[in-house]
Design a protein around this motif. Sequence first.
Motif, PDB file in Angstrom:
ATOM      1  N   GLU A 108      -4.600   1.464 -13.071  1.00 44.61           N
ATOM      2  CA  GLU A 108      -3.166   1.416 -12.785  1.00 44.61           C
ATOM      3  C   GLU A 108      -2.588   2.819 -12.623  1.00 44.61           C
ATOM      4  N   ASP A 111      -3.497   4.209  -9.234  1.00 41.29           N
ATOM      5  CA  ASP A 111      -2.684   3.560  -8.202  1.00 41.29           C
ATOM      6  C   ASP A 111      -1.255   4.102  -8.203  1.00 41.29           C
ATOM      7  N   ILE A 112      -0.690   4.290  -9.397  1.00 42.30           N
ATOM      8  CA  ILE A 112       0.672   4.828  -9.496  1.00 42.30           C
ATOM      9  C   ILE A 112       0.729   6.235  -8.917  1.00 42.30           C
ATOM     10  N   TYR A 114      -1.254   7.623  -6.740  1.00 39.21           N
ATOM     11  CA  TYR A 114      -1.452   7.568  -5.291  1.00 39.21           C
ATOM     12  C   TYR A 114      -0.155   7.161  -4.598  1.00 39.21           C
ATOM     13  N   ARG A 115       0.513   6.152  -5.138  1.00 40.68           N
ATOM     14  CA  ARG A 115       1.779   5.715  -4.545  1.00 40.68           C
ATOM     15  C   ARG A 115       2.823   6.831  -4.588  1.00 40.68           C
ATOM     16  N   LEU A 116       2.827   7.599  -5.685  1.00 43.14           N
ATOM     17  CA  LEU A 116       3.762   8.710  -5.791  1.00 43.14           C
ATOM     18  C   LEU A 116       3.496   9.760  -4.722  1.00 43.14           C
ATOM     19  N   LEU A 118       2.144   9.269  -1.864  1.00 44.98           N
ATOM     20  CA  LEU A 118       2.516   8.714  -0.563  1.00 44.98           C
ATOM     21  C   LEU A 118       4.027   8.668  -0.381  1.00 44.98           C
ATOM     22  N   ALA A 119       4.747   8.393  -1.466  1.00 47.29           N
ATOM     23  CA  ALA A 119       6.196   8.183  -1.374  1.00 47.29           C
ATOM     24  C   ALA A 119       7.002   9.462  -1.488  1.00 47.29           C
ATOM     25  N   ARG A 190      -4.020   6.188   6.487  1.00 45.74           N
ATOM     26  CA  ARG A 190      -3.763   5.418   5.266  1.00 45.74           C
ATOM     27  C   ARG A 190      -4.935   4.507   4.886  1.00 45.74           C
ATOM     28  N   ASP A 194      -6.878   4.741   1.390  1.00 43.42           N
ATOM     29  CA  ASP A 194      -6.996   3.645   0.423  1.00 43.42           C
ATOM     30  C   ASP A 194      -8.443   3.465  -0.013  1.00 43.42           C
TER      31      ASP A 194
END
Length: 218
Positions: A108, A111-112, A114-116, A118-119, A190, A194
């Motif tokens: 988790e 994943d968090i 990685y999302r940060l 990207l965002a 992307r 991933d």
Amino acid sequence: MEKAATSPQEQVATPRRAPSQQRSRERVERMLAAASALIAEQGSDAMRMGEVAERAGVSIGSLYQFFPDKRAIVWALAERYTAESQACISAALKDVGDAEGLRRAFSELVDIYYRLFLAEPVMRDIWSGTQADKALRELELADSRANAEFLTAALKRLRPDADGIALETTAFLVWQMGEAAMRLAISVERQEGDRLVAAYKRMALRELLAEQDARAAR
């Protein structure tokens, strides 16, 4: 007399003064928000102090009172992201007590993170430039060591009889490799990114949980 070596923080142009009053703190927040927006739009290299002041609605003199140059702004933003990520990682790992809990929490967190990346264009810009800035490299290294300590503590709860130094080494290496994996993942398309992140998680978890998985297979 020989001059003492400077720390990474001293190598960066640190803020001239810390905001002590609410009004000053709000002004600094506007400055950092303006800088974040500009970095997201054009990157930190192209950002200019005058643009930051104009977007924040402050005078250039007011901006210089707190940040002598844009490196000080970038450093302040980097420290903020570092503190936020360490708080998140500490909270996620502090109650891990078994292999499945570590597997879930680590996955988790990756994943968090990685999302940060990207965002948050600002986060990407800052950490993409770490290799060109010694002070930021040192900050990233210190961040990896701190996060590795949280991971080491979890590993020691799972493997209390294991060699502590070996666990620390594994945790530090896994975390530092994670930083490199994130930078690689956001530099490609992307879908490939991933896949790279998923592969990193599998590799890291195999190393972190090798002994527990071996015991379960017996």
